[in-house]
Scaffold this active site. Structure first.
Site, PDB file in Angstrom:
ATOM      1  N   GLU A   1      11.505   4.815  17.741  1.00 21.87           N
ATOM      2  CA  GLU A   1      11.603   4.380  16.347  1.00 21.87           C
ATOM      3  C   GLU A   1      12.988   4.713  15.794  1.00 21.87           C
ATOM      4  OE1 GLU A   1       9.279   5.248  12.103  1.00 21.87           O
ATOM      5  OE2 GLU A   1       9.125   6.681  13.766  1.00 21.87           O
ATOM      6  N   HIS A   2      13.396   5.965  15.948  1.00 17.60           N
ATOM      7  CA  HIS A   2      14.720   6.429  15.518  1.00 17.60           C
ATOM      8  C   HIS A   2      15.495   6.931  16.732  1.00 17.60           C
ATOM      9  CE1 HIS A   2      11.892   7.445  12.110  1.00 17.60           C
ATOM     10  NE2 HIS A   2      12.770   6.678  11.477  1.00 17.60           N
TER      11      HIS A   2
ATOM     12  N   HIS B   1      -2.078 -40.444  19.753  1.00 23.98           N
ATOM     13  CA  HIS B   1      -0.716 -39.940  19.578  1.00 23.98           C
ATOM     14  C   HIS B   1       0.286 -41.011  20.022  1.00 23.98           C
ATOM     15  CE1 HIS B   1      -2.571 -35.974  19.183  1.00 23.98           C
ATOM     16  NE2 HIS B   1      -1.385 -35.426  18.954  1.00 23.98           N
TER      17      HIS B   1
ATOM     18  N   TYR C   1       0.854  -1.190   0.000  1.00 26.23           N
ATOM     19  CA  TYR C   1       0.000   0.000   0.000  1.00 26.23           C
ATOM     20  C   TYR C   1       0.887   1.237   0.000  1.00 26.23           C
ATOM     21  CZ  TYR C   1      -3.880   3.128   0.849  1.00 26.23           C
ATOM     22  OH  TYR C   1      -4.814   4.117   0.707  1.00 26.23           O
TER      23      TYR C   1
ATOM     24  N   GLN D   1      11.471  15.033  12.118  1.00 25.99           N
ATOM     25  CA  GLN D   1      10.342  14.161  12.466  1.00 25.99           C
ATOM     26  C   GLN D   1       9.090  14.972  12.737  1.00 25.99           C
ATOM     27  OE1 GLN D   1      10.728  10.743  12.105  1.00 25.99           O
ATOM     28  NE2 GLN D   1      12.566  11.678  11.260  1.00 25.99           N
TER      29      GLN D   1
ATOM     30  N   ASN E   1      -3.531   5.957   6.019  1.00 22.03           N
ATOM     31  CA  ASN E   1      -4.259   6.749   7.007  1.00 22.03           C
ATOM     32  C   ASN E   1      -4.997   5.840   7.991  1.00 22.03           C
ATOM     33  OD1 ASN E   1      -6.543   5.814   5.669  1.00 22.03           O
ATOM     34  ND2 ASN E   1      -6.902   7.725   4.570  1.00 22.03           N
TER      35      ASN E   1
ATOM     36  N   GLN F   1     -10.872  -0.185   1.049  1.00 20.31           N
ATOM     37  CA  GLN F   1     -11.283  -1.070  -0.052  1.00 20.31           C
ATOM     38  C   GLN F   1     -10.079  -1.717  -0.726  1.00 20.31           C
ATOM     39  OE1 GLN F   1     -11.857   2.164   0.190  1.00 20.31           O
ATOM     40  NE2 GLN F   1     -11.460   3.276  -1.718  1.00 20.31           N
TER      41      GLN F   1
ATOM     42  N   ASP G   1      16.103   7.518   6.229  1.00 17.51           N
ATOM     43  CA  ASP G   1      14.782   7.562   5.597  1.00 17.51           C
ATOM     44  C   ASP G   1      14.866   7.274   4.104  1.00 17.51           C
ATOM     45  OD1 ASP G   1      13.239   8.058   7.803  1.00 17.51           O
ATOM     46  OD2 ASP G   1      13.146  10.221   7.514  1.00 17.51           O
TER      47      ASP G   1
ATOM     48  N   HIS H   1       6.487  15.711   9.961  1.00  9.96           N
ATOM     49  CA  HIS H   1       5.606  14.681   9.401  1.00  9.96           C
ATOM     50  C   HIS H   1       4.143  15.023   9.657  1.00  9.96           C
ATOM     51  CE1 HIS H   1       8.099  11.551   7.702  1.00  9.96           C
ATOM     52  NE2 HIS H   1       8.935  11.655   8.710  1.00  9.96           N
TER      53      HIS H   1
ATOM     54  N   SER I   1       5.487   9.142  13.607  1.00  8.91           N
ATOM     55  CA  SER I   1       6.939   9.060  13.530  1.00  8.91           C
ATOM     56  C   SER I   1       7.581   9.648  14.788  1.00  8.91           C
ATOM     57  CB  SER I   1       7.428   9.808  12.291  1.00  8.91           C
ATOM     58  OG  SER I   1       8.793   9.547  12.061  1.00  8.91           O
TER      59      SER I   1
END
Length: 440
Positions: free
Chosen positions: A333-334, A426, A136, A265, A220, A197, A367, A268, A243
């Site tokens: 994250e970073h 078994h 995506y 950051q 989103n 969708q 990035d 964003h 982020s």
């Protein structure tokens, strides 16, 4: 003239520091009930009506005048055309970044292995790629060619036979550099659809959109909610939060550099988080001054201002040990280690999506073109999650081959354990293969 703002200050020595830090870090990615229900309705409709539902939703939400799915498919030739429509500098940058990303991820490939025991029993692991992956990509005015490279190239390196990309084109607006990146990354099929969708179409398949094994890529709240709901039907990469960057600095880096790293950051969106940790109180003051000086020069100044005001902070710590403790608590994250000797810090860092070492290693390089993946765990999930990589597009199957003597010996152990669990079938299945001393 915009009034100056006071960036939040925290001191790790304060008794209530932990409570204030927890409040700063709190972020909920929970969809409200109306979003959740709309996504469920969309998924159900796509499962029921396939292409027809996807076309109708694309008309309604994206304002695209499409009559059938054929109007929403881009052939490979269209991706190749995009390569000729971008500037030579853009093409060179894409190709350079793609080569670096590919080279890095080649080193992540896992090989199958096996070993043979003394009695002839063979044990091992077979590594195989997914058959098909769905990517995506946000569309329209949003331009994220780096996201295409970071998601598609690891899949191709892993050996995924078909990478299917979905990218919305609101009001028919096509982003050429995104299509060019898809061409360079080896994307096989492109559908100009988006939203819940598109995720549903990838997860369940339609007459035109093939069903995939895993859905990756940012989107989103509707896309994130849809990914959450289709998980189990397909794999997903993660449910990403805003982020984040945590900069740890010993006070020896140019404060303007640090301010801009925090901006990188914060720009964003308003929910992004930028935090600076330092044992040098005077340096925190210098960075605050740099922020005030440089903020008016930024194109996205208001977004940065909101992000820093709501979720940013300057944190004073006592020393390196406490800085590492705070970093591990945040699990960012970073993480930028903007210090004189980052190698000495590294053994103490347990939780981070990506670690940027030294004063010259800006997070922005990661990035786009350093090589490692920029799809990273957010919201503290670096405590248990890893960056996206080749391993996310491979799966492992256990290999077990028993010789007759091996089956006989293992059968004795299995029999005892199975009968202890009252699973008689078994036990007897294993016992049938226990040698009686006469057969070979």
């Amino acid at each position: 003239m915009t009034a100056p703002f006071a960036l939040r200050r925290l001191n790790a020595a304060d008794p209530d520091f932990a409570r204030h830090l927890d409040h700063l870090l709190s972020w909920e990615s929970v969809s409200d009930e109306s979003v959740n229900q709309r996504v469920l309705d969309i998924i159900a409709d796509v499962r029921k009506r396939g292409d027809a539902a996807v076309v109708e939703f694309t008309q309604r939400f994206d304002g695209v005048d499409a009559k059938t799915m054929a109007d929403l498919i881009l052939p490979r030739e269209r991706l190749e055309l995009a390569l000729t429509r971008i500037t030579p500098a853009q093409r060179e940058a894409l190709e350079t970044a793609a080569e670096r990303v590919r080279s890095y991820h080649e080193k992540q490939k896992q090989d199958s292995w096996r070993y043979t025991e003394a009695d002839g029993t063979v044990l091992g692991q077979q590594v195989t790629p997914l058959d098909r992956a769905g990517l995506y990509v946000p569309g329209g005015k949003a331009s994220y060619p780096s996201s295409v490279l970071m998601n598609a190239i690891p899949a191709k390196v892993a050996g995924v036979a078909e990478v299917v990309m979905v990218v919305p084109t609101p009001r028919g607006e096509i982003n050429e550099i995104v299509l060019a990146a898809a061409c360079i990354a080896g994307v096989d099929r492109v559908f100009t659809i988006g939203g819940a969708q598109a995720v549903a179409a990838l997860a369940y398949g339609t007459e035109s959109v093939p069903q995939v094994d895993k859905v990756v890529g940012p989107g989103n709240i509707y896309v994130a909610t849809a990914k959450r709901h289709v998980f189990g039907q397909v794999g997903i990469d993660m449910i990403a939060g805003p982020s984040e960057i945590l900069v740890v600095c010993d006070g020896g880096t140019d404060p303007d550099w640090i301010a801009m790293d925090l901006f990188s950051q914060a720009e964003h969106d308003e929910d992004a988080q930028s935090i600076l940790v330092s044992p040098d109180a005077a340096f925190l003051d210098k960075v605050a001054a740099s922020i005030e000086k440089l903020l008016p020069t930024m194109e996205r100044a208001e977004i940065i201002r909101t992000s820093l005001t709501n979720r940013g902070a300057l944190i004073l710590v006592a020393d390196q040990e406490q800085a590492c403790q705070v970093a591990n608590r945040i699990a960012p994250e970073h993480l930028e280690l903007s210090v004189a000797d980052p190698e000495s810090w590294l053994p103490k860092i347990r939780h981070a999506g990506a670690i940027f070492m030294g004063r010259y290693t800006a997070e922005a390089l990661g990035d786009y073109c350093a090589g490692p993946n920029h799809v990273l765990p957010t919201s503290g999930t670096a405590r248990f999650s890893s960056p996206l990589g080749v391993y996310d597009f491979q799966k492992r199957s256990s290999i077990i081959f028993c010789s007759a003597p091996g089956a006989s010996e293992l059968g004795k152990t299995a029999s005892v354990l199975a009968r202890g669990e009252s699973l008689t079938a078994h036990a007897r299945s294993a016992e049938f293969r226990i040698l009686d001393g006469k057969s070979e």
